[in-house]
Design a protein around this motif. Structure first.
Motif: not given
Ligand code: DGT
Ligand code: CA
Ligand code: CA
Ligand code: ZN
Length: 610
Positions: A87-97, A109-127
């Motif tokens: 498991v990519p370590p960033g995926v585990l880190e996302m569980l802290n949110i 992770w599986k559906e949109v390939g987001i594997t860490d918090i920075p890329s999650l934030r980017k994707a949320l901001d960009a919608g």
């Protein structure tokens, strides 16, 4: 961290990993069960292992016992490590949110390939996260909010750690030869609820020029038990990092610059920008070395002198946020100088006109009593007698003992019968003292709909009623506002305790429309608490400011569960000062007669209580 907690964490993490890897549900559950069993153990796991009693722990089977033994032997569990490798370590880190559970992390992770918090934030901001089931706008907004909360909560450190540590450094440095003055400054001196780092300022004795960090100073701070690492050591500055990751800056200046440096390093940046501008407007220059007119040093040793030279009355550190304090100090300076100050800043309207000559923020020494505390009757650690003795020792004139109400089962809340017996015991204990008045009260739960945990006829029997929310703290804005408005409007409620129930590093708590709650308090005359516990500070500064501006009485309580908690009052007072509270705004700085008159008027249903 004990080995038990450490191991429980390992098993919990393994359960998360298994769930993310789509393993059998029952295995996941069994692994979580082991974690819980480990958390609940009363004995150290090492002892149990030594005595070969691991298998006897309920919920722990043979294979788990082997894993525990492996961990105790080697410091890791190989099976769990091979799970982690998948498991990519960033995926585990996302569980802290908070609000990102295993299911959400899995989908991201599986559906949109987001594997860490920075890329999650980017994707949320960009919608750009679309087309995932159960991932609507509301959910995304929720995650975004929690992400922001987590970032601010983690990066900064609370007063409960920062304040005593700063005081300790100051006290250690003060007696050192060659040092004239030591003080903490920065956000800590401004009383912010969390600090990014500590700023400690030293002034050298005038004759020991030039002002430099002596070997004694360096040794004192570098060998302090909290010091983990010295990050930088220069002639005039040392920066270190403590065991908890808090950075501490020490700077030394010559004594003639003490006031200017104190002013500069106390901040805030926004406040300092305004003050420096003011100097420029008057043909002067202000920096950390002093106040200058054409290269001539005209002030700098004394902090308040700098404000006066800039035609401002002294501004207490907690107010230095550029929230109108410059306008206030300007008006006050003109008032004391015999001028006729105009209320030209709408932010000052609530202060009243004319501007008082002596505008002073509340101080610890103004506080006459504490109106919220617990005893062994509910979840406190001390008897009634011990709490009274401690309050007398502090010189308090009155206190209220307020144990939990019946819904607080885990805090041993009192049934009506127990409450009545407790009130009787409090009054009996109080009779032996002529120098302190002890009120028999309750901290009654505000239930989810705003009703109270005891009926009115019970509350009427009490001398003091704190009403606080403890559960259902994730209500939406409307429900939370309605709940608090209802409680605030009950004339039998004297004060709303920790109105939002937030925990500074832990949970957001209720997020009501505070303006509505304050307006309801204006109508009913109910007081609002600033709970002084460093984890709470609730009301927070900006909300308390709304209350102060509206004329709602503030009660600065400690919610003491043990005697040492009384010392937390300082934090509540700093928060009140950040809210511009004067002694008259603070209910527990009033003489008791005034409190009784206020309560009587409110309880008699006199709507126009003022
Ligand atoms: P913190 O540490 O994030 O809780 O907040 P502060 O306010 O303690 O900020 P910090 O430690 O960076 O600096 C302490 C004070 O020093 C700050 O309030 C104002 C002053 N200061 C620091 N850096 C600058 C700067 O670049 N320009 C100005 N004007 N002032 C500064
Ligand atoms: Ca700082
Ligand atoms: Ca700093
Ligand atoms: Zn409480």
């Amino acid at each position: 961290m004990s080995r038990n907690t450490d191991l429980a964490g390992q098993f919990n993490r393994a359960a998360d990993l298994m769930a993310l890897l789509d393993e059998n549900q029952f295995r996941v559950l069994a692994t979580r069960k082991v974690a819980r069993a480990l958390e609940d153990l009363a004995e150290p796991i090492e002892t149990l292992a030594d005595e070969r009693r691991l298998d006897a722990i309920p919920g722990i089977g043979k294979s788990s016992a082997e894993k525990i033994a492996e961990y105790l032997r080697t410091g890791h569990i190989s099976e769990f490590e091979s799970l982690a490798a998948q498991v990519p370590p960033g995926v585990l880190e996302m569980l802290n949110i908070s609000t990102v559970g295993v299911k959400t992390a899995y989908l991201l992770w599986k559906e949109v390939g987001i594997t860490d918090i920075p890329s999650l934030r980017k994707a949320l901001d960009a919608g750009t996260i679309t087309g995932i089931k159960g991932f609507g706008e509301k959910k995304q907004a929720n995650i975004k909010q929690n992400l922001a909360f987590m970032e601010t909560a983690n990066a900064r450190i609370g007063l409960g750690y920062a304040y005593p540590l700063a005081c300790e450094f100051v006290n250690l440095l003060r007696p050192i030869q060659g040092i004239a003055k030591v003080a903490h400054c920065g956000s800590l001196r401004r009383g912010k609820e969390t600090v990014g780092d500590l700023d400690i300022l030293l002034a050298a004795q005038p004759n020991s020029a030039p002002a430099t960090i002596s070997p004694t100073i360096a040794a004192t701070v570098n060998t302090h038990p909290e010091t983990a690492e010295v990050l930088a050591a220069g002639e005039t500055k040392i920066t270190l990092r403590t065991r908890l990751g808090l950075q501490v800056d020490f700077r030394i200046v010559p004594l003639e610059s003490w006031g200017a440096a104190l002013q500069y390093f106390t901040g805030s940046k926004e406040h300092n920008v305004r003050v420096r501008q003011r100097a420029v407007e008057r043909g002067m220059k202000l920096n950390e070395w002093g106040l200058f007119r054409e290269e001539q040093h005209i002030a700098g040793a004394d902090e308040s002198d700098i404000y006066h030279r800039l035609e401002l009355s002294y501004i207490c550190p907690e107010m230095r946020e550029d929230r109108g304090e410059i306008e206030l100090a300007d008006a006050m300076f003109r008032a004391t100088a015999g001028g006729r100050p105009e209320l030209d800043d709408p932010r000052l309207a609530f202060i009243g006109h004319p501007i008082p000559h002596h505008w002073t923020a509340v101080e610890v020494s103004d506080i006459r009593g504490d109106m919220h505390m617990h005893t062994t009757a509910s979840d406190g650690h001390e008897s009634i007698a011990a709490m009274i003795a401690a309050a007398r020792h502090r010189g308090y004139q009155y206190i209220a003992i307020t144990d939990h109400s019946k819904s607080q089962v885990q805090a041993n809340g009192l049934s009506v019968d127990r409450l009545m017996a407790h009130a009787k015991a409090i009054r009996a204990a109080a009779r032996s003292f002529s120098d302190i008045v002890v009120l028999a009260g309750s901290e009654v739960d505000i239930l989810a709909d705003g009703s109270l945990d005891y009926p009115d006829e019970v509350l009427r029997e009490l001398d003091w009623v704190v009403a606080s929310p403890h559960s259902a703290l994730t209500q939406d804005v409307d429900a939370a506002s309605a709940r608090l408005v209802r409680a605030v409007s009950n004339p039998l409620v004297d004060v709303i305790g920790h109105p939002t129930g937030r925990l500074i590093a832990g949970r957001r708590g209720l997020e009501p429309d505070m303006q509505r709650v304050v307006m309801a308090a204006v109508r009913s005359g109910c007081a609002l608490e600033i709970n002084s516990h460093d984890m709470r500070l609730d009301l927070r500064d900006i909300h308390a400011r709304l209350a102060v501006e509206a004329g709602v009485p503030i009660c600065i309580d400690t919610d003491a569960h043990q005697i040492t908690d009384f010392d937390k009052l300082q934090f509540g007072v700093m928060t009140a000062r950040r809210a511009w509270a004067r002694p008259e705004n603070v209910l527990n700085s009033w003489p008791l007669d005034k409190i009784w008159a206020w309560q009587k008027k409110r309880r008699s249903g006199d709507a126009d209580w003022q």
